[in-house]
Design a protein around this motif. Structure first.
Motif, PDB file in Angstrom:
ATOM      1  N   LEU A 232      59.759  62.202  23.516  1.00 40.50           N
ATOM      2  CA  LEU A 232      60.240  63.405  24.210  1.00 40.50           C
ATOM      3  C   LEU A 232      61.719  63.621  23.965  1.00 40.50           C
TER       4      LEU A 232
ATOM      5  N   ARG B  51      59.148  58.725  26.425  1.00 43.03           N
ATOM      6  CA  ARG B  51      57.905  59.076  25.748  1.00 43.03           C
ATOM      7  C   ARG B  51      56.834  59.494  26.746  1.00 43.03           C
ATOM      8  N   ALA B  52      55.950  60.361  26.280  1.00 37.56           N
ATOM      9  CA  ALA B  52      54.803  60.779  27.076  1.00 37.56           C
ATOM     10  C   ALA B  52      53.795  59.639  27.139  1.00 37.56           C
TER      11      ALA B  52
ATOM     12  N   LEU C 299      62.144  66.790  31.953  1.00 32.70           N
ATOM     13  CA  LEU C 299      60.764  66.405  31.688  1.00 32.70           C
ATOM     14  C   LEU C 299      60.386  65.083  32.357  1.00 32.70           C
TER      15      LEU C 299
ATOM     16  N   ARG D  69      56.118  58.486  32.576  1.00 34.53           N
ATOM     17  CA  ARG D  69      56.730  58.372  31.257  1.00 34.53           C
ATOM     18  C   ARG D  69      56.832  56.898  30.892  1.00 34.53           C
TER      19      ARG D  69
ATOM     20  N   GLU E 162      50.396  60.007  27.935  1.00 35.57           N
ATOM     21  CA  GLU E 162      49.063  60.372  27.469  1.00 35.57           C
ATOM     22  C   GLU E 162      48.913  60.345  25.953  1.00 35.57           C
TER      23      GLU E 162
ATOM     24  N   PRO F  45      55.925  70.674  25.768  1.00 30.50           N
ATOM     25  CA  PRO F  45      57.244  70.088  26.014  1.00 30.50           C
ATOM     26  C   PRO F  45      58.144  70.260  24.792  1.00 30.50           C
TER      27      PRO F  45
ATOM     28  N   ARG G 284      59.573  73.025  29.295  1.00 28.04           N
ATOM     29  CA  ARG G 284      58.232  73.429  28.861  1.00 28.04           C
ATOM     30  C   ARG G 284      58.271  74.872  28.351  1.00 28.04           C
TER      31      ARG G 284
END
Length: 156
Positions: free
Chosen positions: A150, A142-143, A97, A102, A145, A38, A45
């Motif tokens: 982001l 934010r991601a 994204l 998220r 995982e 990302p 991506r």
């Protein structure tokens, strides 16, 4: 209806990060063999074969320098993928994204966390909820995982 602005890593900041990132280290470009990273400079991506770099970025610190906010202990830095050379940046009518769960982290004009929300399917509704609080000046996307930053969404 609240209006907001999607803010990727700006081109001037990108150039600075490639020289020395927010941890004081130079960028180490590499070729992304698989693609899918990302990219925070153009909010898409990466494609297989693109030259990218993983750099340390402190979004609240840079925002505070622009606005006079004082995030204090909330000032953090973390890893972000960017293009290893110039980037056309992001422009688009859609929120980028949003293809996975998220976290939206809300911040006041002083740079203090006001809360957060795990977002699944209805990203625009979650963003509208975040900005329905008049104290919210900025939202970090934010991601889930890894918790990585982001991009930022600003009121106005």
């Amino acid at each position: 209806m609240t209006t907001y602005t999607v803010c990727p890593v700006p081109s001037g900041t990108l150039a600075a990060l490639l020289t020395e990132d927010d941890a004081g280290a130079p960028a180490v470009p590499c070729t992304d063999a698989e693609g899918g990273a990302p990219l925070r400079c153009c909010l898409r991506r990466s494609a297989p074969g693109e030259r990218i770099a993983l750099v340390s970025y402190a979004p609240l610190r840079r925002w505070a320098a622009e606005t006079g906010a004082r995030p204090g202990a909330y000032d953090e830095r973390g890893p972000v993928f960017v293009h290893a050379a110039g980037c056309p940046g992001w422009s688009g009518p859609r929120l980028p994204l949003t293809d996975a769960h998220r976290v939206l982290r809300r911040y006041s004009a002083q740079g203090r966390i006001l809360g957060g929300e795990l977002v699944g399917e209805d990203f625009p509704a979650a963003l509208a909820r975040a900005f329905s609080d008049p104290e919210v000046a900025s939202v970090h996307v934010r991601a889930v995982e890894y918790g990585c930053f982001l991009y930022e969404v600003r009121r106005g």
